[in-house]
Design a protein around this motif. Structure first.
Motif, PDB file in Angstrom:
ATOM      1  N   LEU A  55       7.412  -6.656   8.446  1.00 18.94           N
ATOM      2  CA  LEU A  55       6.854  -5.644   7.548  1.00 18.94           C
ATOM      3  C   LEU A  55       5.449  -5.308   8.010  1.00 18.94           C
ATOM      4  O   LEU A  55       4.701  -6.195   8.429  1.00 18.94           O
ATOM      5  N   SER A  56       5.094  -4.033   7.926  1.00 18.56           N
ATOM      6  CA  SER A  56       3.757  -3.603   8.321  1.00 18.56           C
ATOM      7  C   SER A  56       3.117  -2.771   7.222  1.00 18.56           C
ATOM      8  O   SER A  56       3.797  -2.139   6.408  1.00 18.56           O
ATOM      9  N   LEU A  57       1.797  -2.805   7.226  1.00 14.80           N
ATOM     10  CA  LEU A  57       0.975  -2.066   6.261  1.00 14.80           C
ATOM     11  C   LEU A  57      -0.129  -1.346   7.006  1.00 14.80           C
ATOM     12  O   LEU A  57      -0.825  -1.944   7.840  1.00 14.80           O
ATOM     13  N   ASP A  58      -0.267  -0.048   6.752  1.00 12.16           N
ATOM     14  CA  ASP A  58      -1.428   0.692   7.217  1.00 12.16           C
ATOM     15  C   ASP A  58      -2.001   1.463   6.035  1.00 12.16           C
ATOM     16  O   ASP A  58      -1.546   1.290   4.898  1.00 12.16           O
ATOM     17  N   LEU A 193       5.059  -5.908   1.719  1.00 12.03           N
ATOM     18  CA  LEU A 193       3.681  -6.047   2.190  1.00 12.03           C
ATOM     19  C   LEU A 193       2.958  -4.789   1.757  1.00 12.03           C
ATOM     20  O   LEU A 193       3.352  -3.681   2.130  1.00 12.03           O
ATOM     21  N   TRP A 194       1.913  -4.955   0.947  1.00 14.32           N
ATOM     22  CA  TRP A 194       1.274  -3.779   0.354  1.00 14.32           C
ATOM     23  C   TRP A 194      -0.206  -4.026   0.124  1.00 14.32           C
ATOM     24  O   TRP A 194      -0.687  -5.165   0.206  1.00 14.32           O
ATOM     25  N   ASN A 195      -0.916  -2.943  -0.152  1.00 13.47           N
ATOM     26  CA  ASN A 195      -2.356  -3.013  -0.382  1.00 13.47           C
ATOM     27  C   ASN A 195      -2.652  -3.181  -1.860  1.00 13.47           C
ATOM     28  O   ASN A 195      -2.213  -2.395  -2.692  1.00 13.47           O
ATOM     29  N   PRO A 214      -2.522  -1.782  12.045  1.00 12.65           N
ATOM     30  CA  PRO A 214      -1.574  -2.193  11.001  1.00 12.65           C
ATOM     31  C   PRO A 214      -1.538  -3.711  10.834  1.00 12.65           C
ATOM     32  O   PRO A 214      -1.668  -4.462  11.797  1.00 12.65           O
ATOM     33  N   PHE A 215      -1.357  -4.140   9.593  1.00 14.25           N
ATOM     34  CA  PHE A 215      -1.183  -5.548   9.267  1.00 14.25           C
ATOM     35  C   PHE A 215       0.321  -5.852   9.290  1.00 14.25           C
ATOM     36  O   PHE A 215       1.121  -5.046   8.805  1.00 14.25           O
TER      37      PHE A 215
END
Length: 300
Positions: A55-58, A193-195, A214-215
């Motif tokens: 999973l990635s977060l930007d 996966l979130w902010n 990206p995380f």
């Protein structure tokens, strides 16, 4: 195993009777087979022929997935490797949940932090829409350096949260004392996966540094030994740990699993050395008295 009063035994017998036509399934997971990517517009990826998921977060979006199956009791293991470096503001989740305003939920949430600071492992249990049962822990290892196993055991008697096989929390079935327990609503597995930099790190004082995006968090080795729910029925055939099982139906000992003396010592070790918040000791939050389940003394 902890003793139960007559009402508890009657309730348990009825529950086992309802589930007596189910088949307990156990299998090593494949992400293509077992999960659907539900959001993220390409930020979630299944890799290595289904053996791994990321999973990635930007700044634009996070991502998430959910299980194809619903479960009514089970023992679920997932290996995670969390976002490395400065993960402040990010939240990685792995949890079970039903739907609706009176939903049940069993949560692992990993709250990111500044580089060099420990993650906070946030746990919670919802039953019949009621949560506010948070316990938080530091981990005794770096969860970003390698994969570690996070497990939820959910049977008719208790919920056990474990990390690498070490129990960190137990939530018991105290229905007979008026405490709702998740035992009627099937749940899916979810992860995201979130902010959440408005609250996740130091109460929202530390914001996400998007220069590091990206995380990415990684998942592998999902295993489920569980009762699978399909509309209107469960699929378990026997709940007796001693019953014979076919080659496709392994032991259902987890349905009666409790903590032995060694596991109780490990639980006390974690809670003494790594627990940083326990709702059951927060009298400021509950000035009218602690929740009823907090008065139970047995840990098994």
């Amino acid at each position: 195993m902890a003793s139960y009063d007559a009402a508890s035994r009657t309730s348990m017998a009825m529950l086992l009777s309802v589930l007596a036509s189910c088949l307990v399934f156990a299998y090593a997971g494949n992400f293509y087979r077992d999960f659907d990517i539900t959001w993220g517009d390409g930020r979630a990826k299944i890799l290595n022929n289904g053996d791994r998921l990321t999973l990635s977060l930007d700044k634009a979006s996070g991502s998430g997935f959910q299980s194809k199956n619903q479960y009514l009791f089970g023992k679920m293991d997932m290996q995670l490797k969390l976002v490395p470096g400065n993960s402040a503001g990010t939240v990685t989740t792995y949890y079970l949940s039903s739907q609706g305003p009176t939903h049940d939920e069993i949560d692992f949430e990993f709250l990111g932090n500044l580089s060099g600071q420990p993650y906070i492992l946030h746990t919670n249990v919802f039953s019949q829409g009621k949560g506010n049962r948070e316990q938080q822990f530091y981990l005794w290892f770096d969860p970003t350096a390698d994969f570690h196993t996070y497990s939820i055991l959910w049977n008719p008697q208790r919920i056990i949260f474990s990390v690498d096989g070490i129990p960190i929390r137990v939530f018991k079935n105290l229905n007979s004392r008026g405490v709702a327990f998740p035992n009627k609503q099937p749940m899916r597995i979810y992860s995201s996966l979130w902010n959440a930099d408005d609250w996740a790190t130091q109460g929202g004082r530390v914001k996400t540094d998007w220069a590091g995006a990206p995380f990415t968090a990684s998942y592998r080795n999902f295993n489920a030994n569980a009762c699978i729910w399909s509309p209107g029925k469960s699929s378990c055939s026997s709940l007796s740990p001693s019953s014979s099982s076919s080659s496709s139906s392994p032991s259902s000992a987890w349905l009666m699993e409790t903590l032995d003396a060694s596991s109780q010592r490990k639980l006390r070790w974690v809670q003494k050395n790594y627990m940083i918040y326990n709702y059951c000791t927060d009298r400021k939050r509950f000035p009218q008295g602690l929740p009823l389940e907090c008065t139970a003394t047995a840990t098994s």
